[in-house]
Scaffold this motif. Sequence first.
Motif, PDB file in Angstrom:
ATOM      1  N   LEU A   1      -0.840  10.850  -9.191  1.00  0.00           N
ATOM      2  CA  LEU A   1      -1.305  11.047  -7.813  1.00  0.00           C
ATOM      3  C   LEU A   1      -2.436  10.063  -7.492  1.00  0.00           C
ATOM      4  CD1 LEU A   1      -1.445  14.970  -7.531  1.00  0.00           C
ATOM      5  CD2 LEU A   1       0.407  13.452  -6.863  1.00  0.00           C
ATOM      6  N   LEU A   2      -3.344   9.920  -8.466  1.00  0.00           N
ATOM      7  CA  LEU A   2      -4.466   8.997  -8.274  1.00  0.00           C
ATOM      8  C   LEU A   2      -3.987   7.555  -8.213  1.00  0.00           C
ATOM      9  CD1 LEU A   2      -7.405  10.272 -10.495  1.00  0.00           C
ATOM     10  CD2 LEU A   2      -7.511   9.700  -8.083  1.00  0.00           C
ATOM     11  N   ILE A   3      -3.030   7.237  -9.072  1.00  0.00           N
ATOM     12  CA  ILE A   3      -2.489   5.863  -9.080  1.00  0.00           C
ATOM     13  C   ILE A   3      -1.829   5.571  -7.719  1.00  0.00           C
ATOM     14  CG2 ILE A   3      -0.774   4.319 -10.156  1.00  0.00           C
ATOM     15  CD1 ILE A   3      -1.353   5.874 -12.794  1.00  0.00           C
ATOM     16  N   TYR A   4      -1.098   6.574  -7.223  1.00  0.00           N
ATOM     17  CA  TYR A   4      -0.440   6.416  -5.920  1.00  0.00           C
ATOM     18  C   TYR A   4      -1.487   6.184  -4.823  1.00  0.00           C
ATOM     19  CZ  TYR A   4       2.636   7.251  -1.949  1.00  0.00           C
ATOM     20  OH  TYR A   4       3.345   7.107  -0.783  1.00  0.00           O
ATOM     21  N   GLN A   5      -2.549   6.974  -4.877  1.00  0.00           N
ATOM     22  CA  GLN A   5      -3.620   6.819  -3.869  1.00  0.00           C
ATOM     23  C   GLN A   5      -4.243   5.424  -3.939  1.00  0.00           C
ATOM     24  OE1 GLN A   5      -5.990  10.460  -4.785  1.00  0.00           O
ATOM     25  NE2 GLN A   5      -6.085  10.647  -2.573  1.00  0.00           N
ATOM     26  N   LEU A   6      -4.460   4.964  -5.179  1.00  0.00           N
ATOM     27  CA  LEU A   6      -5.073   3.656  -5.367  1.00  0.00           C
ATOM     28  C   LEU A   6      -4.177   2.546  -4.803  1.00  0.00           C
ATOM     29  CD1 LEU A   6      -7.602   2.366  -6.651  1.00  0.00           C
ATOM     30  CD2 LEU A   6      -6.275   2.019  -8.716  1.00  0.00           C
ATOM     31  N   LEU A   7      -2.884   2.644  -5.078  1.00  0.00           N
ATOM     32  CA  LEU A   7      -1.939   1.634  -4.575  1.00  0.00           C
ATOM     33  C   LEU A   7      -1.885   1.659  -3.046  1.00  0.00           C
ATOM     34  CD1 LEU A   7       0.997   1.975  -7.146  1.00  0.00           C
ATOM     35  CD2 LEU A   7      -0.621   0.080  -6.921  1.00  0.00           C
ATOM     36  N   LEU A   8      -1.904   2.872  -2.503  1.00  0.00           N
ATOM     37  CA  LEU A   8      -1.884   3.026  -1.043  1.00  0.00           C
ATOM     38  C   LEU A   8      -3.143   2.426  -0.425  1.00  0.00           C
ATOM     39  CD1 LEU A   8       0.026   4.415   1.011  1.00  0.00           C
ATOM     40  CD2 LEU A   8      -1.452   6.387   0.914  1.00  0.00           C
ATOM     41  N   PHE A   9      -4.272   2.703  -1.069  1.00  0.00           N
ATOM     42  CA  PHE A   9      -5.553   2.158  -0.601  1.00  0.00           C
ATOM     43  C   PHE A   9      -5.501   0.627  -0.568  1.00  0.00           C
ATOM     44  CE2 PHE A   9      -9.602   0.293  -2.050  1.00  0.00           C
ATOM     45  CZ  PHE A   9     -10.369   0.534  -0.925  1.00  0.00           C
ATOM     46  N   LEU A  10      -5.015   0.033  -1.678  1.00  0.00           N
ATOM     47  CA  LEU A  10      -4.953  -1.434  -1.754  1.00  0.00           C
ATOM     48  C   LEU A  10      -4.015  -1.999  -0.684  1.00  0.00           C
ATOM     49  CD1 LEU A  10      -4.921  -1.875  -5.648  1.00  0.00           C
ATOM     50  CD2 LEU A  10      -6.802  -2.402  -4.080  1.00  0.00           C
ATOM     51  N   SER A  11      -2.881  -1.339  -0.480  1.00  0.00           N
ATOM     52  CA  SER A  11      -1.916  -1.812   0.528  1.00  0.00           C
ATOM     53  C   SER A  11      -2.543  -1.790   1.924  1.00  0.00           C
ATOM     54  CB  SER A  11      -0.659  -0.942   0.569  1.00  0.00           C
ATOM     55  OG  SER A  11      -0.234  -0.667  -0.698  1.00  0.00           O
ATOM     56  N   ILE A  12      -3.188  -0.670   2.254  1.00  0.00           N
ATOM     57  CA  ILE A  12      -3.765  -0.555   3.603  1.00  0.00           C
ATOM     58  C   ILE A  12      -4.962  -1.489   3.764  1.00  0.00           C
ATOM     59  CG2 ILE A  12      -4.778   1.058   5.282  1.00  0.00           C
ATOM     60  CD1 ILE A  12      -3.051   3.228   3.973  1.00  0.00           C
ATOM     61  N   PHE A  13      -5.700  -1.691   2.676  1.00  0.00           N
ATOM     62  CA  PHE A  13      -6.820  -2.638   2.724  1.00  0.00           C
ATOM     63  C   PHE A  13      -6.294  -4.032   3.057  1.00  0.00           C
ATOM     64  CE2 PHE A  13      -9.752  -5.705   0.849  1.00  0.00           C
ATOM     65  CZ  PHE A  13     -10.949  -5.284   1.404  1.00  0.00           C
ATOM     66  N   PHE A  14      -5.197  -4.401   2.408  1.00  0.00           N
ATOM     67  CA  PHE A  14      -4.573  -5.712   2.628  1.00  0.00           C
ATOM     68  C   PHE A  14      -4.107  -5.821   4.096  1.00  0.00           C
ATOM     69  CE2 PHE A  14      -0.688  -8.394   2.464  1.00  0.00           C
ATOM     70  CZ  PHE A  14      -1.298  -9.589   2.113  1.00  0.00           C
ATOM     71  N   ILE A  15      -3.430  -4.786   4.584  1.00  0.00           N
ATOM     72  CA  ILE A  15      -2.931  -4.794   5.979  1.00  0.00           C
ATOM     73  C   ILE A  15      -4.099  -4.912   6.963  1.00  0.00           C
ATOM     74  CG2 ILE A  15      -1.745  -3.401   7.751  1.00  0.00           C
ATOM     75  CD1 ILE A  15      -0.089  -2.199   5.395  1.00  0.00           C
ATOM     76  N   SER A  16      -5.179  -4.136   6.696  1.00  0.00           N
ATOM     77  CA  SER A  16      -6.320  -4.149   7.618  1.00  0.00           C
ATOM     78  C   SER A  16      -6.973  -5.530   7.648  1.00  0.00           C
ATOM     79  CB  SER A  16      -7.335  -3.070   7.237  1.00  0.00           C
ATOM     80  OG  SER A  16      -7.914  -3.377   5.998  1.00  0.00           O
ATOM     81  N   HIS A  17      -7.021  -6.171   6.473  1.00  0.00           N
ATOM     82  CA  HIS A  17      -7.614  -7.510   6.381  1.00  0.00           C
ATOM     83  C   HIS A  17      -6.804  -8.499   7.235  1.00  0.00           C
ATOM     84  CE1 HIS A  17      -9.936 -10.723   4.560  1.00  0.00           C
ATOM     85  NE2 HIS A  17      -8.813 -11.382   4.324  1.00  0.00           N
TER      86      HIS A  17
END
Lengths: 270, 257
Positions: free
Chosen positions: B227-243
Amino acid sequence: MSIIREINLKGYIEALKFEIKVSLQYKMNTVFYLSLVIIPPLAMFFLWRNILYGGKTLGSYDFKTIITYYFLVQFFVSNTPFLAWLEIGDSIKNGKIDLWLLKPVNHYLFYFFRITGAWVIYWFFSIIGILILFFFLKDYIFLQVNIIKILMSFIFWIGGIFIGFTYGYILNILSFYYEKSHSIFTFSETIAYILSGSIIPLDILPFNFLWNILPFRYCGFIPAQILIGKFSYFQILIEFLKFCSWVIILTLLTKYLWKNGLKKHQSAGG
Amino acid sequence: MLKIMKEIIKLKTKSYLIFRVDILFNFLSQMLLIFFYILLFRIIFLKVENIGGWNESEVLVLLGTYYLLNELHGRLFRSGLYKLPEVVMEQALENYLILPINVPLFLLLSEIDLIGLWRIIPGVFVIYYGLSTVKNLSLVSILLYILSLSLSLFIYTLIMFCITTLSFWFRNVNNIFYIFYDISEFAKYPESVYRGVIRYIFLTFIPIIVFTSFPTMIILNKGNINLLIYQLLLFLSIFFISHILWKTGLKRYEGRG
């Protein structure tokens, strides 16, 4: 003289028309407003599907009636102006109310017409939105089709708008007496929201005899109950009489607070 | 940057203490809402033993997590998020762009309300109350919960940031904010009530389930490290999109003159 002022509706109708024009300038707002009407009960839909689906009941509610109830009550409550118009309280505090006192209009009625104009587009889009939603969810919705009861529910909804507005108006004119704080309005709106039956239907809420005395139930619970067929004609009649009593009480209270408030009011240079 | 932030927080604190009546009534409003939701679940659990495999205590932890996350986001980032569309509409972004600061981060933290964090108390209390009946609660699971909740907070805020960047294209994005806040209502209820396509959507495009159910599942030992790994991957993806959205939006931005 004051009766003549109140009968002459032309000024009020103009105010209503003006607010409709203003609302129409922000058409997208009315469409986006649908999210408030539709999304919270949609979340409830998924919750209650897990609890009552398959013939289970809670109190007098089965899955269809509870889902319909939440959609209807959210529709009624989100379309009720519980805060009236915050400008009213602000104008008392900053002295702009003085300008109103010189005008040949009834302050309460004028704002009632204004708010009706400002909201009527939202009401229209909300009705269309909820009808479309009901069409898609027709297998999960229960609405009785008695035209008289539908009409009665509509009348109670209009009455609920009057009660909601008057409640907000009273809160605003309390600015004559106390320091105005926006958080008190938020708190009062929260109370009205809950006691209209938005979170829990009032008939399954503990101590319901207490909540059933209060007028907020006409802003959501009662019109929704009538539409899901829970009220007989006799019960509707009793509720109507109770509702009329509340209209009288709130009208008298508003007049009293307004008159006394004006006596306390001190304007700049006065 | 840190010095500026310190001064902003000082000023915020002073202005906050002036409005004590507001503090009291905001607190009462929040308490009232939480109380009635607890009451709703009490009524439901008189009828059923669990909701999609979640018992009453577990649902209370979830509800507390919802209010905790909502308040953390509200006090720390919400006002700052509203600032970017305002600045873009007023064509005043260049006032910030010339400063030697990370502009999105500065705007995000410029309205931070640390004193207002007392409003997390009701949420924390509901979590504590829910956890009081849970056995095998370890320090590790509490720490993992904090980590998971932090990730939820950042994902939530980054999604809102992505919405704010749309102001470069559409100017007024306030309505989209409100829709997203309305959608977050879904986070009040256990993840298992959502099935099929809607579950897929709530795990990916609009990750409502990730916001509250994931941290709650972690502290209740209902899930694992995935669950944590999934959250981390999601965070990185959205961070990339926001950038990307920020960079692309800046190219479209037209200042005064």
